[in-house]
Scaffold this motif. Structure first.
Motif, PDB file in Angstrom:
ATOM      1  N   GLN A  76       1.523   9.502  -5.949  1.00 32.67           N
ATOM      2  CA  GLN A  76       1.967  10.873  -5.713  1.00 32.67           C
ATOM      3  C   GLN A  76       2.987  11.312  -6.763  1.00 32.67           C
ATOM      4  O   GLN A  76       2.933  12.433  -7.279  1.00 32.67           O
ATOM      5  CB  GLN A  76       2.569  10.979  -4.306  1.00 32.67           C
ATOM      6  N   GLU A 135      -3.455   4.892   8.134  1.00 34.08           N
ATOM      7  CA  GLU A 135      -3.297   4.249   6.833  1.00 34.08           C
ATOM      8  C   GLU A 135      -4.647   4.045   6.151  1.00 34.08           C
ATOM      9  O   GLU A 135      -4.766   4.177   4.932  1.00 34.08           O
ATOM     10  CB  GLU A 135      -2.578   2.908   7.010  1.00 34.08           C
ATOM     11  N   PHE A 149      -6.957   7.243  -1.574  1.00 32.98           N
ATOM     12  CA  PHE A 149      -6.232   6.973  -2.824  1.00 32.98           C
ATOM     13  C   PHE A 149      -6.997   5.984  -3.688  1.00 32.98           C
ATOM     14  O   PHE A 149      -7.151   6.172  -4.905  1.00 32.98           O
ATOM     15  CB  PHE A 149      -4.841   6.431  -2.495  1.00 32.98           C
ATOM     16  N   ARG A 174       0.828  -1.213   0.000  1.00 35.84           N
ATOM     17  CA  ARG A 174       0.000   0.000   0.000  1.00 35.84           C
ATOM     18  C   ARG A 174       0.862   1.263   0.000  1.00 35.84           C
ATOM     19  O   ARG A 174       0.562   2.246  -0.682  1.00 35.84           O
ATOM     20  CB  ARG A 174      -0.953  -0.023   1.202  1.00 35.84           C
ATOM     21  N   GLU A 175       1.913   1.241   0.784  1.00 33.64           N
ATOM     22  CA  GLU A 175       2.795   2.409   0.837  1.00 33.64           C
ATOM     23  C   GLU A 175       3.434   2.667  -0.526  1.00 33.64           C
ATOM     24  O   GLU A 175       3.551   3.822  -0.969  1.00 33.64           O
ATOM     25  CB  GLU A 175       3.878   2.197   1.898  1.00 33.64           C
ATOM     26  N   HIS A 208      -8.235   6.819  -7.462  1.00 29.53           N
ATOM     27  CA  HIS A 208      -7.419   6.362  -8.590  1.00 29.53           C
ATOM     28  C   HIS A 208      -7.811   4.983  -9.119  1.00 29.53           C
ATOM     29  O   HIS A 208      -7.441   4.660 -10.259  1.00 29.53           O
ATOM     30  CB  HIS A 208      -5.939   6.322  -8.174  1.00 29.53           C
ATOM     31  N   MET A 262       0.834   4.164  -3.036  1.00 28.06           N
ATOM     32  CA  MET A 262       0.492   5.562  -2.735  1.00 28.06           C
ATOM     33  C   MET A 262       1.628   6.502  -3.114  1.00 28.06           C
ATOM     34  O   MET A 262       1.393   7.598  -3.634  1.00 28.06           O
ATOM     35  CB  MET A 262       0.136   5.701  -1.248  1.00 28.06           C
ATOM     36  N   GLN A 263       2.884   6.093  -2.861  1.00 26.31           N
ATOM     37  CA  GLN A 263       4.025   6.910  -3.284  1.00 26.31           C
ATOM     38  C   GLN A 263       4.075   7.012  -4.798  1.00 26.31           C
ATOM     39  O   GLN A 263       4.371   8.076  -5.351  1.00 26.31           O
ATOM     40  CB  GLN A 263       5.314   6.298  -2.746  1.00 26.31           C
ATOM     41  N   GLU A 298      -5.833   7.327   4.448  1.00 31.15           N
ATOM     42  CA  GLU A 298      -4.998   7.693   3.308  1.00 31.15           C
ATOM     43  C   GLU A 298      -5.164   6.722   2.146  1.00 31.15           C
ATOM     44  O   GLU A 298      -5.337   7.131   0.993  1.00 31.15           O
ATOM     45  CB  GLU A 298      -3.534   7.757   3.749  1.00 31.15           C
ATOM     46  N   PHE A 299      -5.120   5.435   2.439  1.00 33.10           N
ATOM     47  CA  PHE A 299      -5.175   4.468   1.339  1.00 33.10           C
ATOM     48  C   PHE A 299      -6.557   4.421   0.699  1.00 33.10           C
ATOM     49  O   PHE A 299      -6.672   4.333  -0.535  1.00 33.10           O
ATOM     50  CB  PHE A 299      -4.774   3.081   1.826  1.00 33.10           C
TER      51      PHE A 299
END
Length: 596
Positions: free
Chosen positions: A166, A230, A237, A158-159, A241, A162-163, A233-234
């Motif tokens: 961005q 998390e 996203f 997931r991290e 998206h 998301m990066q 944020e996730f």
């Protein structure tokens, strides 16, 4: 020797920094006397020859491969290089797959170090490139590697995505300034696209990918710290998206009143999409709610109720049932505004009287609305669909909904009636009346004589009659008058009995066809124990002069239909008998006065 056999391929790095295939074999571990320690052994599956024998210690080459950045860098570079031969790429990706599979036998600490090293060396960007290739075998192996990563640490995946999003947003802004368009290709969107485009008739790969997506969007395995959440944020996203990619086949296939494509493979795919959306409804909050309402997703889903495939229609119904189960008024208003019960009612009527899963599932949904007393949906269903459902009488669900609706209307029209009748309507066992009220009602009930009840008249307790003060006072006054009249009649009968010398208190109570009650002494009826002239009675031949102890006084209630029952009133102590003996010794005039 402990056999932990796993099928692996063995590669050796030659002088040109290229990998040579040594063959396929089975790996095991055990103590080797020659090496004086536990060793790693790989024997060829073809002839059993030894392909690899290495002592397990911190200084061995295989252990260092996990920490060798050069090794992993070269591996990922060859995997992603377009100049790499297809056959060579297949061997490399299969090696990486077996490498990840072997890691499952490591201790937790070593496995953590292994996956962290893979992540730091760029395994996820490499997988993103591999998944975009046309070779199905390479993509299948890459999917298996991705599943190992998701199962090990979904937060790591997931991290990364998301990066990546961005970075793509930043690049898109620069390209927009330069009036250049670009298509964002995110790793998670590649997974969704491969799920949608699976060519397997059984959709085996799509099922695997759907499971991975479900793990990634599951809030239960998301971390929450003091500085960031998390989940928030996730999910933000994902709905921005990725959700449009997931729902694309659903929206494309439900543009009309029935599915535009209704073949088996398409139905299977849409069922997978609905399963994931249903999971989102259950576990996500405002994200999925906003998406469903803004995109009118439920209307599109209910188009699938017209599918010829029953499993797909049931998936659509389960999606709506999950929404109704939340009892969220935002959802309820959306359903009522768009009249989204119409496809369900239509499917129910088209199903006819067939007793199947569709019939049961639809009835259960309406039964849930009735039992949970969802007032807005109850009123909407009755006002708009009652004429279509009123003839359904093999279950009481729809008539129960109608009753709920009428009770709601009655309470709305007469709020005072609502407050007075609510306990009797709701039948709430937690409602308790005052104990003194119960005692007064019971006393009134047991003091009421059979004279007050006509033949065929229904017996109604005073609590059911108590509607207001006027209704209560009128029967009480009538009751007191009848009681006084009854007492005077009893005194007259008792006086006549005493004057005629009959001392037995027993008598027979007979109800004629009318409301009149005749009191006759037992001398004119069938002789009962304790009556004059019967064995054991005072004055009869062969009987003692005193009344036997524990004799009973019997009242027989007879209607025009015959004998109803006998009620015994036993004398429990001897004092009552002694009092009767004393009364027998009194003169008749004094006794009559005493009785009055």
């Amino acid at each position: 020797m402990t056999d932990t056999r796993r099928r692996v391929k063995v590669y050796t790095l030659n002088e040109d920094r290229q990998w040579d295939d040594r063959g396929t074999g089975h790996v095991s571990s055990g103590y080797v006397e020659r090496l004086k320690g536990m060793s790693l052994l790989v024997r060829a599956e073809s002839d059993g020859s030894l392909l690899l024998e290495s002592k397990i210690n911190p200084n061995t080459a295989y252990q260092k491969q996990q920490e060798d950045e050069k090794f992993l860098t070269d591996l990922f570079a060859q995997l992603t290089d377009e100049a790499t031969d297809e056959e060579k790429r297949q061997e490399l990706v299969n090696f990486l797959k077996e490498f990840c599979a072997f890691s499952q036998t490591l201790q937790p600490q070593n496995r953590d170090a292994f996956f962290k090293t893979l992540s730091n060396m760029g395994i996820l960007p490499a997988l993103e490139v591999i998944l975009g290739m046309d070779d199905t075998q390479v993509r299948s192996a890459a999917t298996d590697i991705f599943s190992y990563l998701v199962e090990y640490n979904p937060s790591m995946v997931r991290e990364f995505v998301m990066q990546e999003a961005q970075q793509n947003d930043d690049v898109s802004k620069k390209l927009t300034e330069q009036k250049i368009t670009s298509k964002d290709i995110l790793l998670i969107n590649l997974i969704i696209e491969h799920m949608i485009c699976d060519t397997d008739p059984e959709l085996g790969g799509a099922v695997q990918l759907m499971g991975l997506l479900r793990t990634l969007v599951d809030p239960e395995n998301m971390l929450a710290t003091a500085n960031k959440t998390e989940k928030t944020e996730f999910l933000g996203f994902f709905y921005k998206h990725c959700m449009h990619v997931l729902t694309a086949p659903l929206l494309a296939n439900t543009t009309e009143d029935k599915p535009s494509k209704d073949d088996f493979q398409t139905a299977q795919l849409l069922a997978l999409v609905l399963e994931l959306l249903t999971f989102c409804v259950e576990h996500h909050t405002y994200h999925i709610k906003n998406y469903i309402i803004n995109k009118d997703i439920l209307r599109r889903v209910l188009v699938l109720m017209a599918s010829k495939h029953a499993f797909l229609a049931l998936c659509a119904l389960r999606f709506k049932r999950k929404i109704i189960g939340l009892k969220d008024e935002f959802y309820n208003r959306y359903i009522m505004k768009s009249f989204l019960f119409e496809p369900v009612v239509k499917a129910f009527l088209n199903n006819g009287s067939r007793y199947n899963l569709m019939n049961s599932a639809i009835i259960e949904m309406f039964e849930f609305i009735r039992v949970e007393d969802i007032k807005s949906l109850t009123a909407h269903v009755i006002e708009n669909y009652w004429k279509a459902l009123e003839d359904v009488d093999y279950v009481q669900t729809f008539k129960g909904l109608k009753l709920r609706f009428e009770q709601q209307r009655e309470r709305q029209d007469n709020p005072k009636l609502d407050s007075t009748r609510r306990p009797s309507i709701l039948k709430n066992h937690r409602y308790r009346r005052d104990a003194r009220t119960l005692e007064d009602e019971e006393e009134m009930w047991f003091n009421t004589d059979e004279d007050d009840i006509e033949d065929g008249e229904a017996v109604v307790s005073p609590s059911d009659k108590a509607k207001n003060d006027d209704d209560i006072m009128d029967p009480i006054s009538k009751f007191m008058e009848r009681k006084k009249l009854k007492e005077s009649e009893e005194k007259e009968v008792l006086l006549k009995t005493n004057l005629s010398g009959r001392q037995s208190p027993s008598f027979k109570l007979s109800l004629s066809s009318g409301t009149k009650t005749n009191l006759t002494s037992q001398s004119s009826a069938t002789n009962l124990p304790g009556s004059p002239g019967s064995p054991g009675s005072p004055g009869s031949p062969g009987s003692p002069g005193s009344v036997p102890k524990n004799t009973s006084q019997t009242a027989a209630i007879t209607t025009k239909g015959g004998l109803v029952g006998l009620v015994d009133y036993p004398d429990d102590d001897e004092d009552d008998e002694e009092d009767e003996d004393k009364e027998d010794t009194l003169p008749l005039s004094k006794k009559a006065k005493f009785e009055s």
